[in-house]
Design a protein around this motif. Structure first.
Motif, mmCIF file in Angstrom:
data_model
loop_
_atom_site.group_PDB
_atom_site.id
_atom_site.type_symbol
_atom_site.label_atom_id
_atom_site.label_comp_id
_atom_site.label_asym_id
_atom_site.label_seq_id
_atom_site.Cartn_x
_atom_site.Cartn_y
_atom_site.Cartn_z
ATOM 1 N N PRO A 108 -10.085 15.156 -12.520
ATOM 2 C CA PRO A 108 -9.440 13.854 -12.758
ATOM 3 C C PRO A 108 -9.264 13.058 -11.470
ATOM 4 O O PRO A 108 -8.898 13.613 -10.427
ATOM 5 C CB PRO A 108 -8.075 14.240 -13.355
ATOM 6 N N ALA A 109 -9.553 11.764 -11.557
ATOM 7 C CA ALA A 109 -9.461 10.910 -10.375
ATOM 8 C C ALA A 109 -8.032 10.467 -10.092
ATOM 9 O O ALA A 109 -7.771 9.814 -9.078
ATOM 10 C CB ALA A 109 -10.346 9.674 -10.559
ATOM 11 N N SER A 110 -7.100 10.821 -10.983
ATOM 12 C CA SER A 110 -5.716 10.370 -10.815
ATOM 13 C C SER A 110 -5.030 11.018 -9.616
ATOM 14 O O SER A 110 -4.157 10.439 -8.991
ATOM 15 C CB SER A 110 -4.915 10.664 -12.085
ATOM 16 N N GLY A 111 -5.445 12.237 -9.267
ATOM 17 C CA GLY A 111 -4.856 12.920 -8.124
ATOM 18 C C GLY A 111 -5.778 12.884 -6.917
ATOM 19 O O GLY A 111 -6.796 12.188 -6.900
ATOM 20 N N VAL A 112 -5.416 13.667 -5.907
ATOM 21 C CA VAL A 112 -6.223 13.700 -4.676
ATOM 22 C C VAL A 112 -7.286 14.792 -4.736
ATOM 23 O O VAL A 112 -8.118 14.886 -3.841
ATOM 24 C CB VAL A 112 -5.323 13.915 -3.434
ATOM 25 N N GLY A 113 -7.240 15.613 -5.783
ATOM 26 C CA GLY A 113 -8.155 16.755 -5.866
ATOM 27 C C GLY A 113 -9.607 16.371 -5.829
ATOM 28 O O GLY A 113 -10.416 16.998 -5.131
ATOM 29 N N SER A 114 -9.978 15.314 -6.568
ATOM 30 C CA SER A 114 -11.387 14.925 -6.618
ATOM 31 C C SER A 114 -11.870 14.416 -5.264
ATOM 32 O O SER A 114 -13.008 14.689 -4.852
ATOM 33 C CB SER A 114 -11.595 13.855 -7.694
ATOM 34 N N ILE A 115 -11.012 13.682 -4.563
ATOM 35 C CA ILE A 115 -11.400 13.170 -3.242
ATOM 36 C C ILE A 115 -11.532 14.317 -2.244
ATOM 37 O O ILE A 115 -12.438 14.328 -1.401
ATOM 38 C CB ILE A 115 -10.384 12.120 -2.746
ATOM 39 N N ILE A 116 -10.644 15.312 -2.349
ATOM 40 C CA ILE A 116 -10.742 16.485 -1.469
ATOM 41 C C ILE A 116 -12.057 17.214 -1.704
ATOM 42 O O ILE A 116 -12.765 17.591 -0.752
ATOM 43 C CB ILE A 116 -9.547 17.430 -1.699
ATOM 44 N N VAL A 117 -12.403 17.407 -2.978
ATOM 45 C CA VAL A 117 -13.657 18.101 -3.310
ATOM 46 C C VAL A 117 -14.857 17.322 -2.784
ATOM 47 O O VAL A 117 -15.795 17.905 -2.221
ATOM 48 C CB VAL A 117 -13.769 18.322 -4.832
ATOM 49 N N TYR A 118 -14.830 15.989 -2.945
ATOM 50 C CA TYR A 118 -15.957 15.186 -2.473
ATOM 51 C C TYR A 118 -16.036 15.201 -0.947
ATOM 52 O O TYR A 118 -17.139 15.218 -0.374
ATOM 53 C CB TYR A 118 -15.845 13.753 -2.983
ATOM 54 N N GLY A 119 -14.880 15.212 -0.289
ATOM 55 C CA GLY A 119 -14.880 15.310 1.169
ATOM 56 C C GLY A 119 -15.436 16.638 1.644
ATOM 57 O O GLY A 119 -16.225 16.690 2.604
ATOM 58 N N ILE A 120 -15.052 17.732 0.967
ATOM 59 C CA ILE A 120 -15.570 19.057 1.318
ATOM 60 C C ILE A 120 -17.085 19.109 1.132
ATOM 61 O O ILE A 120 -17.797 19.766 1.891
ATOM 62 C CB ILE A 120 -14.882 20.145 0.462
ATOM 63 N N THR A 121 -17.577 18.388 0.123
ATOM 64 C CA THR A 121 -19.033 18.309 -0.076
ATOM 65 C C THR A 121 -19.713 17.790 1.182
ATOM 66 O O THR A 121 -20.773 18.283 1.595
ATOM 67 C CB THR A 121 -19.369 17.381 -1.262
ATOM 68 N N GLY A 122 -19.102 16.772 1.807
ATOM 69 C CA GLY A 122 -19.644 16.226 3.054
ATOM 70 C C GLY A 122 -19.703 17.272 4.152
ATOM 71 O O GLY A 122 -20.676 17.342 4.915
ATOM 72 N N PHE A 123 -18.670 18.117 4.244
ATOM 73 C CA PHE A 123 -18.662 19.167 5.277
ATOM 74 C C PHE A 123 -19.789 20.161 5.037
ATOM 75 O O PHE A 123 -20.483 20.571 5.978
ATOM 76 C CB PHE A 123 -17.312 19.891 5.275
ATOM 77 N N PHE A 124 -19.989 20.554 3.766
ATOM 78 C CA PHE A 124 -21.047 21.520 3.459
ATOM 79 C C PHE A 124 -22.434 20.927 3.708
ATOM 80 O O PHE A 124 -23.332 21.607 4.208
ATOM 81 C CB PHE A 124 -20.921 21.995 2.017
ATOM 82 N N LEU A 125 -22.624 19.650 3.369
ATOM 83 C CA LEU A 125 -23.916 18.996 3.625
ATOM 84 C C LEU A 125 -24.188 18.871 5.121
ATOM 85 O O LEU A 125 -25.343 18.824 5.548
ATOM 86 C CB LEU A 125 -23.949 17.617 2.966
ATOM 87 N N ALA A 126 -23.113 18.823 5.921
ATOM 88 C CA ALA A 126 -23.266 18.734 7.377
ATOM 89 C C ALA A 126 -23.663 20.064 8.004
ATOM 90 O O ALA A 126 -23.840 20.150 9.222
ATOM 91 C CB ALA A 126 -21.961 18.230 8.010
ATOM 92 N N MET A 127 -23.817 21.113 7.185
ATOM 93 C CA MET A 127 -24.245 22.415 7.697
ATOM 94 C C MET A 127 -25.771 22.510 7.802
ATOM 95 O O MET A 127 -26.296 23.553 8.199
ATOM 96 C CB MET A 127 -23.737 23.533 6.769
ATOM 97 N N ILE A 128 -26.476 21.453 7.456
ATOM 98 C CA ILE A 128 -27.939 21.545 7.348
ATOM 99 C C ILE A 128 -28.655 21.032 8.598
ATOM 100 O O ILE A 128 -29.507 21.721 9.164
ATOM 101 C CB ILE A 128 -28.442 20.744 6.118
ATOM 102 N N TYR A 129 -28.317 19.819 9.048
ATOM 103 C CA TYR A 129 -29.168 19.098 9.998
ATOM 104 C C TYR A 129 -29.297 19.792 11.363
ATOM 105 O O TYR A 129 -30.411 20.027 11.839
ATOM 106 C CB TYR A 129 -28.639 17.675 10.188
ATOM 107 N N ALA A 130 -28.169 20.106 11.991
ATOM 108 C CA ALA A 130 -28.239 20.667 13.343
ATOM 109 C C ALA A 130 -28.905 22.045 13.372
ATOM 110 O O ALA A 130 -29.808 22.283 14.190
ATOM 111 C CB ALA A 130 -26.834 20.716 13.960
ATOM 112 N N PRO A 131 -28.518 22.998 12.492
ATOM 113 C CA PRO A 131 -29.228 24.294 12.487
ATOM 114 C C PRO A 131 -30.707 24.155 12.144
ATOM 115 O O PRO A 131 -31.541 24.904 12.662
ATOM 116 C CB PRO A 131 -28.486 25.085 11.397
ATOM 117 N N MET A 132 -31.036 23.195 11.284
ATOM 118 C CA MET A 132 -32.428 22.954 10.922
ATOM 119 C C MET A 132 -33.230 22.487 12.138
ATOM 120 O O MET A 132 -34.354 22.954 12.384
ATOM 121 C CB MET A 132 -32.471 21.891 9.816
ATOM 122 N N THR A 133 -32.658 21.585 12.911
ATOM 123 C CA THR A 133 -33.322 21.117 14.131
ATOM 124 C C THR A 133 -33.517 22.259 15.117
ATOM 125 O O THR A 133 -34.548 22.363 15.783
ATOM 126 C CB THR A 133 -32.510 19.988 14.785
#
Length: 416
Positions: A108-133
């Motif tokens: 539910p978008a009514s709380g902060v939970g969805s934004i936290i999950v989407y923010g964490i998604t950004g952290f996990f996606l940031a695990m790709i570029y530097a190690p890949m290079t």
């Protein structure tokens, strides 16, 4: 006959190296493609989300949190990537981001939970570029490493329109689900493929460790590799690559006087042309055979083009000059990511430096985005163009070959 045999042997070795480079580059390119599909889903499905009851404020907040966490994630994961195998970093990042992507629309978008999950998604996606290079830099010949990096830069460009196409033909839940599924599948493929390549000896780690370890020694080594210069370059090109391009539709509509519909069409055409930037960068570099000369030339072209944007008000010519300016700066950025970062393999800190430079790029863009939003209202588009020009002039100043100038000065002084 002996020379022919040696040449034949060398050709065979070269073919093996080329095949390995293509395989590693393809795995990394497809991985980064899925990352950029996932990164652009929120933007692509935002019209559907608004129709479903989400607010512009919520979407904007979620997007801001995502990119801030993504930038910080690049910094943190970059340092971790020099200590953990790319197989673990990339596969875990892709799988965890995939799970978050699938779960996110059900919270539910009514709380902060969805934004936290989407923010964490950004952290996990940031695990790709530097190690890949790093894995490309350490396991692919330098001549081929730039082309591998070019491959995943193109994959990133391709991810944006694919996300838009998915959003155009599928419901919101399906888009997030398919995006998450792609990440999950690619995470599994990366883990299995890199494990097989490691066992065959095609991919290995720890071959390039810093010759002198420790904080001060590492700093000296990076200074030798012109890290300060490339910190400035990362920030400058990050502003143009992210923030200036972000404001293009508004600029075309407000400053050049096109209707919103035509502005959107022009913007699409501009981004299509800009997608060729990485290929142009490699073309320029391979002709000049010098990173310093290439960067200085491209910043100079961008500066002249931004000056023409300020001087010439005729819309079509203005747009053409603006494309040249953005591509000039973009080529500098592509040289940094495709040539400079992989070229740091002897330092043993490819992942750390790549993550740090990417962090600087996104943070500079985020700050510029806030400044430009107020600048349009306060100083107008004409003066804002001068700010963009000033950035390119700063790039020229940063890119000057101070080392060569100092050596020449010392030589002239000793002769005198």
């Amino acid at each position: 006959m002996l020379n022919l045999w040696k040449n034949g042997k060398m050709t065979k070795k070269t073919n093996i190296k080329v095949k390995n480079a293509i395989l590693i580059g393809a795995l990394c390119g497809v991985s980064y493609f899925t990352v950029y599909v996932a990164r652009n889903i929120l933007s692509a499905v935002s019209p559907q989300m608004l129709e479903s009851g989400f607010t512009e404020e919520y979407i904007g907040r979620a997007s801001s949190v995502f990119f801030i966490v993504y930038a910080i994630g690049q910094l943190i994961n970059g340092f971790i990537g020099d200590r953990i195998k790319a197989r673990y970093m990339m596969s875990f990042g892709l799988v965890l981001a995939g799970i978050c992507n699938i779960v996110y629309p059900f919270i539910p978008a009514s709380g902060v939970g969805s934004i936290i999950v989407y923010g964490i998604t950004g952290f996990f996606l940031a695990m790709i570029y530097a190690p890949m290079t790093k894995v490309i830099a350490e396991n692919v010949e330098p001549d081929y490493a730039a082309r591998c990096a070019l491959g995943y830069e193109f994959g990133a460009l391709l991810g944006t329109p694919v996300a838009g196409l998915m959003a155009a033909v599928l419901p919101m839940l399906f888009v997030f689900g398919i995006g998450g599924g792609m990440l999950l599948l690619m995470g599994i493929v990366i883990f299995i493929s890199f494990l097989a390549l490691e066992r065959k000896g095609v991919v290995s780690y720890g071959k390039y460790e810093p010759t002198a370890k420790g904080g001060k020694a590492n700093v000296k080594m990076l200074l030798k590799h012109q890290i300060v210069k490339f910190c400035f370059i990362s920030a400058i090109t990050g502003v143009v690559r992210t923030s200036v391009v972000f404001w293009l539709p508004t600029y075309i509509s407000q400053y050049l006087g096109f209707s919103p519909e035509i502005s959107a069409t022009i913007f699409s055409a501009i981004t299509l042309v800009i997608s060729l930037t990485a290929f142009l960068a490699v073309f320029v570099y391979e002709r000049l055979k010098s990173m310093d000369k290439s960067i200085l030339l491209l910043f100079s072209v961008a500066a002249v083009a931004f000056l023409m944007v300020w001087l010439i008000k005729q819309p079509i010519v203005n747009v053409v000059c603006l494309i040249i300016a953005i591509m000039g700066s973009g080529c500098v950025s592509a040289i940094m990511w495709c040539r400079y970062c992989p070229g740091l393999r002897d330092t043993g800190m490819v992942s750390s430096v790549t993550g740090f430079l990417d962090f600087l790029s996104y943070m500079a863009a985020a700050a510029a985005n806030l400044i430009f939003a107020n600048a349009v209202a306060n100083i107008g588009w004409g003066n804002l163009i001068l700010v963009w020009l000033a950035l390119m002039l700063l790039g020229i100043i940063v890119s000057l070959p101070y080392g060569a100038i100092a050596k020449k000065f010392k030589a002239d002084k000793s002769e005198a």
